[in-house]
Motif scaffolding. Sequence first.
Motif, PDB file in Angstrom:
ATOM      1  N   GLN A 127       0.819  -1.219   0.000  1.00  0.00           N
ATOM      2  CA  GLN A 127       0.000   0.000   0.000  1.00  0.00           C
ATOM      3  C   GLN A 127       0.852   1.269   0.000  1.00  0.00           C
ATOM      4  O   GLN A 127       0.383   2.329  -0.392  1.00  0.00           O
ATOM      5  CB  GLN A 127      -0.971   0.004   1.186  1.00  0.00           C
ATOM      6  N   THR A 169      -0.261   5.567  -8.804  1.00  0.00           N
ATOM      7  CA  THR A 169      -1.345   4.625  -8.535  1.00  0.00           C
ATOM      8  C   THR A 169      -0.800   3.352  -7.914  1.00  0.00           C
ATOM      9  O   THR A 169       0.372   3.005  -8.073  1.00  0.00           O
ATOM     10  CB  THR A 169      -2.118   4.279  -9.828  1.00  0.00           C
ATOM     11  N   LYS A 171      -2.965  -0.377  -5.799  1.00  0.00           N
ATOM     12  CA  LYS A 171      -4.284  -0.880  -5.414  1.00  0.00           C
ATOM     13  C   LYS A 171      -4.898  -0.058  -4.283  1.00  0.00           C
ATOM     14  O   LYS A 171      -6.120   0.115  -4.202  1.00  0.00           O
ATOM     15  CB  LYS A 171      -4.181  -2.346  -4.995  1.00  0.00           C
ATOM     16  N   THR A 173      -4.575   3.190  -3.647  1.00  0.00           N
ATOM     17  CA  THR A 173      -4.987   4.556  -3.980  1.00  0.00           C
ATOM     18  C   THR A 173      -6.393   4.603  -4.573  1.00  0.00           C
ATOM     19  O   THR A 173      -6.965   5.666  -4.740  1.00  0.00           O
ATOM     20  CB  THR A 173      -4.014   5.208  -4.970  1.00  0.00           C
ATOM     21  N   ARG A 174      -6.910   3.422  -4.963  1.00  0.00           N
ATOM     22  CA  ARG A 174      -8.270   3.310  -5.522  1.00  0.00           C
ATOM     23  C   ARG A 174      -8.427   4.135  -6.795  1.00  0.00           C
ATOM     24  O   ARG A 174      -9.431   4.806  -7.005  1.00  0.00           O
ATOM     25  CB  ARG A 174      -9.321   3.729  -4.493  1.00  0.00           C
ATOM     26  N   GLY A 175      -7.407   4.099  -7.637  1.00  0.00           N
ATOM     27  CA  GLY A 175      -7.461   4.825  -8.899  1.00  0.00           C
ATOM     28  C   GLY A 175      -6.250   5.714  -9.075  1.00  0.00           C
ATOM     29  O   GLY A 175      -5.333   5.736  -8.244  1.00  0.00           O
ATOM     30  N   PRO A 201      -6.496   8.148  -0.256  1.00  0.00           N
ATOM     31  CA  PRO A 201      -7.123   7.484   0.883  1.00  0.00           C
ATOM     32  C   PRO A 201      -6.102   7.280   1.998  1.00  0.00           C
ATOM     33  O   PRO A 201      -4.899   7.461   1.776  1.00  0.00           O
ATOM     34  CB  PRO A 201      -7.591   6.146   0.297  1.00  0.00           C
ATOM     35  N   ALA A 243      -8.985   2.491 -13.217  1.00  0.00           N
ATOM     36  CA  ALA A 243      -9.113   1.652 -12.024  1.00  0.00           C
ATOM     37  C   ALA A 243      -8.126   0.494 -12.023  1.00  0.00           C
ATOM     38  O   ALA A 243      -7.986  -0.190 -11.009  1.00  0.00           O
ATOM     39  CB  ALA A 243     -10.544   1.113 -11.913  1.00  0.00           C
TER      40      ALA A 243
END
Length: 344
Positions: A127, A169, A171, A173-175, A201, A243
């Motif tokens: 992340q 980006t 996974k 960051t959701r985009g 996020p 995405a």
Amino acid sequence: MKTTACIKLLALLLLAAWLFRKEWQAAEARRAALEKQTEEARHNNEAREAFLRQLRLLLEKDPCDIQRELNKLSPPPGVVWPPLSASSPSPADRPEAPVATPASSPAVQPQASTPAPPASVAELLEQGTVLVLAQRKEGLSMGSGFFVAPGYIVTNAHVVGDAAQAIVTNKATRGLLTAKVLRATQSGGRDFAVLQVQGAPPITPLKLAADIKRTERVSAWGFPGAVTVDDPKFAALLQGNAAAAPEVVYTDGSVSVILQRNPPLIVHTATVSQGNSGGPLVNDKGEVAGINTFIKLDDESYRQSSLAIVSASLADYLRSVGIPFSLAAPPAAPAAKAAGGGKP
């Protein structure tokens, strides 16, 4: 009476024929519209399939060739290309590098909530490590980076080049997130850039390790072109699917030597390739020991050396430009053995 009845019957037949003709015309119009839509869809599908074939052929090439040839592709209608908008830096957007005097600490962008602590080192790095894409004058550049504070990402200056902004980006960051190139320097052996993002996020930043030693186990995290170009999610991202986030790649090794240069360089055996630039080299606790910057190849032995700039140099740079970060606690000193003659 008989004549009147015949006239009425004829009128009804004419009305029925007129209604039938109207229904037939409407059906023909619908059929023609459907055929037109089908033909357009077939044409669009063929164009997208041809474009996808071009991308697949391009992904088989060397990462350097990929960066040079991406902008030469002609996308089909409806496909956003290139995925980044070109932009030129200006003095207002990008300070002159290097920065000689400390700057006041910029306000940290607030996040929606406090991030939940990652359950493992792998989750922490997955992340916290991001793919960095920058539209430079010479074409699209791909590298890696990592969060050092909420809203702040570190990468190599040579990844972003002359771009004033980049796209990041993963996974978590959701985009796609737009990042401003806030600070950059490529002098005195340093190769650092700081990106500022908004709207990210909650993500747990990576801490900088206090020290690193020879033989210590390390791992490299990032998006090496040798692997990422084969990731279907990367191909989908290049086609405009915001995405789609390619997988973060992990390799491990150990510290071969620390070259006492200015700044010191970590030579390690974790496999990296173009695309790993700017990504973190971490110890077994997930603390950033260095920032992967370049590789060297021995033409005679075909042996590759992976080199990273030590995190202490990165910490000094972040302090000088007022960027927040966290240092990991130094390892505890081994407890001294108790004096006395007890049995072993």
